[in-house]
Design an enzyme around this catalytic site. Structure first.
Site, mmCIF file in Angstrom:
data_model
loop_
_atom_site.group_PDB
_atom_site.id
_atom_site.type_symbol
_atom_site.label_atom_id
_atom_site.label_comp_id
_atom_site.label_asym_id
_atom_site.label_seq_id
_atom_site.Cartn_x
_atom_site.Cartn_y
_atom_site.Cartn_z
ATOM 1 N N ARG A 382 36.285 40.415 41.430
ATOM 2 C CA ARG A 382 36.444 39.479 42.547
ATOM 3 C C ARG A 382 37.152 40.133 43.729
ATOM 4 O O ARG A 382 36.949 39.758 44.873
ATOM 5 C CB ARG A 382 37.235 38.253 42.097
ATOM 6 N N VAL A 504 28.567 33.149 42.913
ATOM 7 C CA VAL A 504 28.777 34.223 41.940
ATOM 8 C C VAL A 504 30.220 34.234 41.443
ATOM 9 O O VAL A 504 31.152 34.025 42.200
ATOM 10 C CB VAL A 504 28.423 35.583 42.578
ATOM 11 N N GLU A 505 30.383 34.519 40.152
ATOM 12 C CA GLU A 505 31.705 34.609 39.508
ATOM 13 C C GLU A 505 32.526 33.340 39.709
ATOM 14 O O GLU A 505 33.725 33.381 39.933
ATOM 15 C CB GLU A 505 32.465 35.834 40.019
ATOM 16 N N GLY A 506 31.862 32.206 39.615
ATOM 17 C CA GLY A 506 32.545 30.925 39.747
ATOM 18 C C GLY A 506 32.284 30.305 41.100
ATOM 19 O O GLY A 506 32.509 30.926 42.136
#
Length: 832
Positions: A382, A504-506
């Site tokens: 992130r 993406v990624e949450g």
């Protein structure tokens, strides 16, 4: 009054108002400095003596002082009963096992300082702000530059993939081994270099950046480097570095996106006839980048050991393993279509897939530890990949919008001179300065070995959201040129792809409303997690140690918030001078207010706070913008207060504190405090609006940024440093660069034409229609007229949009010089 003077004076004859002021001053001083309890007790005794208090008052006070200062007695009399009461009232939140792992994963970095209410500004500004090494610069200037020159964003979208030549180059130059240590055949680049590479690729082509960044982010390489066995590293890392293996990582499922705890994929331990232990895996995953062409799958699943063959129980929890893609039962070969953006985003399924037990990343020691691995690795990803993409796109937008607005004319003047255009331009330029500051600042922490889960969540959320604002502003400015797709269009594909980064990624909604403050409050608060842990373990001693410190912490921050509000942060001091000083003080002021209000929220909502996502989101905004302000302050200080950057710096800082003020105003209006909601919605809210921490940047700052973006020179180059800039006039960006150059160099000639027109010497009209008359009348020379014609041609070349014949438009795959489109089969062939 005389009686009050006699009974409330510290010494006989001292006026009452002096005694009252002195008492308030001492209370504020002690609270501001957070002095220990024994000193409060001593001050209280002196005060009672000064008041000539009676013996029974002294006795009660001494008894209370003993209870509060003698810890064993305090635990019995106070802490134990309070602990039981809090547990019964469910004041503190209950933390699940997955939440606990997420909170404990990674490290706390400067977010802890910002949450403290009393940040060490010198420490914050002393953090690493990394530079690239010579080796890293050489890679950016060499292979990365060459790769960018090989691809065309438009061509990749039309062919729906890369050419054979591009894939071969990616593998040959080891673009999938950026983070893999040199001893395994990779580059071992720093987080800063990794980020800079992705940013440069993103400025050329989004799918190219995605394809490179995913194997270097959360995936087999990242997990193996930190958690793999030596045998696993020796086997896989050299192959991954050379592109002989293409990895993917399968985490997300149809019913387990942000809630990974709902994962249905399973792995069962069993003993085969050969006496060895194996895993039988079943999964159904989606949104997995590179899955269709992968040769090795990193898989997250819930590990079960029904016969307790590993001796760790039947349910071991989330585990990560490496599965060769050609293993029987693995289903690959399909792909999703994420808004038409041509990168491999795919489903993958597995039915009774059998692999050896040592396929678990980390071997048997890694069994059941996958969730922690993922949380720590996601934190790093992130902080690098998505912020880098957004930063690269922001720099490209700032550079090309600056050129476009200087070249494009409406109503006879360049559109960059319209105030309505200056406003979005200021956001593009100001955000770009701020984002680059935060990108490098975050990478500095990662390069030191920190894994700040909260900061990287802030980075992912804010970079992608600011990127969305930037691309929307850019599309608004270029208008029809933005919606007409083709080789000339710089922004359309970024605009189309923006929602992908948001998810993406949450999903960003979850990141803002739950992770940054909901989990961050527990992770970053100096005492809250320890109190919760003590309650869960019924540890009175640990609870006692933290609860009373917490009470002192609340009082200190309440005092600091009050004092710093009165002085507008002046008493906080500043480790920096000049233009930075007032912003450093405001940061300390904002931190004190935030920390105090955070404890008010924790005390008011208790365990229900994590469900109060609207209010948590506003706290997240304050937390995020304090971090972004700190990063921007660090950049300005590190770059030696460049005079030409001052307007960018001040715009970014004013915007940050304006956003902080807005969030505080919303909190005061919405927070529910038992018996005191009226106080925050009334007096506190009014005082906050009168005595603001910040307000939006001025029109003056916006005007100066817009001007700077349209001005050729060293500053414009620095603001877009690190992106791919093709100067060829065959390229869209190159057309903009040439157009700006011609407009700038011809500016004096246009001024002559304008002056002659204004004085009535020339007829009003477009410049190119005035040229013959202007030459004849001696307003300009023939060479100057030729220069204007060249400029007008360049201007038109920027303004034009792509057009196609019907046959061209219907053509599914255009002919290109470097080969055909890439099928799944030959994509896999390039990995061998």
């Amino acid at each position: 009054m005389e009686l009050l003077t006699q009974n409330f004076g510290f010494f006989a004859g001292v006026p009452a108002w002096i005694s009252i002021v002195s008492t308030v001053f001492i209370v504020l001083l002690f609270g501001y400095r957070n002095v220990p309890l024994w000193l409060w007790a001593l001050a209280g005794l002196i005060g009672l003596w000064g008041l000539a208090a009676s013996g029974w008052v002294f006795g009660i006070f001494i008894a209370l002082a003993i209870v509060f200062n003698v810890k064993p007695l305090r635990r019995i009399v106070l802490s134990g009963p309070i602990m039981k009461l809090l547990d019964a009232l469910e004041i503190l939140p209950v933390i699940s096992q997955t939440e606990q792992t997420a909170i404990e994963a990674g490290t706390v970095w400067i977010e802890g300082e910002l949450f403290s209410g009393n940040p060490d500004l010198e420490k914050i500004l002393d953090e690493n702000y990394p530079e690239l090494t010579d080796k890293e610069k050489a890679f950016l200037d060499g292979p990365v530059e060459e790769l960018c020159s090989m691809v065309s964003d438009w061509d990749i979208f039309r062919r729906k993939g890369f050419s054979q030549k591009t894939w071969e180059y990616l593998c040959k130059k080891r673009f999938f081994g950026l983070i893999i240590p040199e001893e395994y055949g990779g580059y071992g680049f720093s987080a800063n270099a990794h980020s800079a590479i992705v940013a440069k690729l993103a400025s050329r082509c989004g799918p190219l950046a995605t394809t490179v960044m995913v194997p270097n982010s959360l995936g087999p390489a990242e997990l193996l480097i930190h958690y793999g066995t030596e045998e696993q590293k020796d086997h896989y890392l050299p192959r991954l570095a050379k592109g002989e293996e293409i990895p993917c990582f399968a985490l997300t499922e149809p019913n387990a996106g942000s809630d990974a705890g709902a994962m249905q994929s399973t792995g069962d331990v069993f003993q085969a006839e050969d006496g060895n232990l194996y895993l039988k895996l079943n999964w159904d995953k989606r949104y997995i980048t590179l899955a269709a062409i992968s040769t090795v799958i990193g898989l997250a699943f819930k590990l079960k050991d029904p016969q307790n063959l590993l001796g760790k129980g039947e349910d071991l929890g989330i585990t990560c393993a490496l599965v060769p893609a050609d293993t029987k039962g693995v289903d690959l070969g399909k792909r999703h279509d994420p808004l038409g953006v041509p990168f491999y985003n795919c489903p993958t399924r597995g039915k009774d897939v059998v692999v050896p037990i040592d396929a678990i990343i980390g071997g048997l020691e890694g069994a059941g530890k996958g969730w922690r691995m993922l949380m720590e690795s996601l934190a790093v990803g992130r902080g690098i990949s998505l912020p880098a993409q957004a930063s690269g796109g922001a720099k490209l937008a700032a550079r090309t919008i600056g050129a476009y607005t200087a070249v494009r004319k409406q109503f006879g003047i360049n559109i960059g001179k319209f105030e309505g255009i200056e406003e979005p331009m200021a956001r593009i330029g100001g955000y770009t300065y701020l984002m680059e500051a935060a990108r490098r600042y975050t990478c500095g922490a990662l390069d030191k070995g920190a894994k700040p889960a909260v900061v990287t969540a802030m980075a992912k959320y804010n970079f992608t959201e600011l990127g969305r604002e930037i691309i929307n502003d850019a599309m608004d400015i270029v208008g029809g040129a933005g919606i007409s797709r083709g080789p000339r269009n710089i922004f359309a594909h970024t605009y189309i792809a923006t929602p992908i980064a948001i998810t993406v990624e949450g999903a960003n909604i979850l990141t803002r409303s739950l992770m940054i403050f909901g989990q961050g409050a527990i992770r970053c608060h100096p005492y809250a997690y320890n109190e919760i842990d003590a309650l869960m373990r019924n540890d009175v001693q640990q609870f006692d140690e933290n609860f009373w410190k917490h009470m002192g912490h609340v009082f200190q921050n309440g005092t600091r918030a009050f004092v710093l509000s009165l002085t507008r942060g002046y008493l906080a001091g500043s480790p920096v001078s000049g233009h930075s000083k007032k912003y450093a003080r405001r940061l300390a002021w904002a931190s004190a207010n935030f920390a105090f209000m955070a404890d008010i929220a924790l005390g008011s909502y208790g365990g229900a706070l994590k469900m109060k996502e609207k209010i948590a989101g506003r706290y997240a905004d304050i937390f995020s913008w304090m971090y972004l302000a700190a990063a921007t302050l660090k950049r300005y200080e590190t770059e030696d207060h460049k005079t030409e950057d001052q307007v960018y710096f001040e715009w970014a800082m004013e915007h940050a504190f304006g956003r902080i003020q807005q969030a505080f105003d919303e909190i005061y209006q919405e927070i529910q405090v038992p018996g005191l909601s009226w106080f925050f919605r009334g007096p506190v809210a009014v005082c906050s609006r009168i005595n603001r921490i910040g307000k939006p940047p001025s029109d003056y700052h916006g005007h100066k940024i817009a001007q700077a973006m349209q001005t050729i020179g060293e500053q414009r180059d620095r603001m877009s440093d690190g992106i791919y800039i093709p100067f060829s006039r065959e390229e869209a960006v190159g057309k903009h660069e040439y157009g700006l150059k011609m407009v700038t160099e011809s500016a004096e000639i246009y001024k002559k034409l304008y002056k002659a027109t204004k004085e009535g010497e020339l007829r009003k009209g477009p410049a190119f229609k005035q040229l013959d008359d202007a030459v004849q009348k001696g307003v300009i020379t023939k060479d100057e007229a030729a220069r204007v014609r060249q400029t007008e041609e360049a201007r038109m070349d920027v303004v034009l949009v792509d057009e196609f014949t019907l046959d061209e438009y219907d053509q599914e795959l255009p002919t290109t010089p470097d080969g055909d489109g890439l099928s799944l089969d030959n994509a896999k062939a390039h990995t061998i």
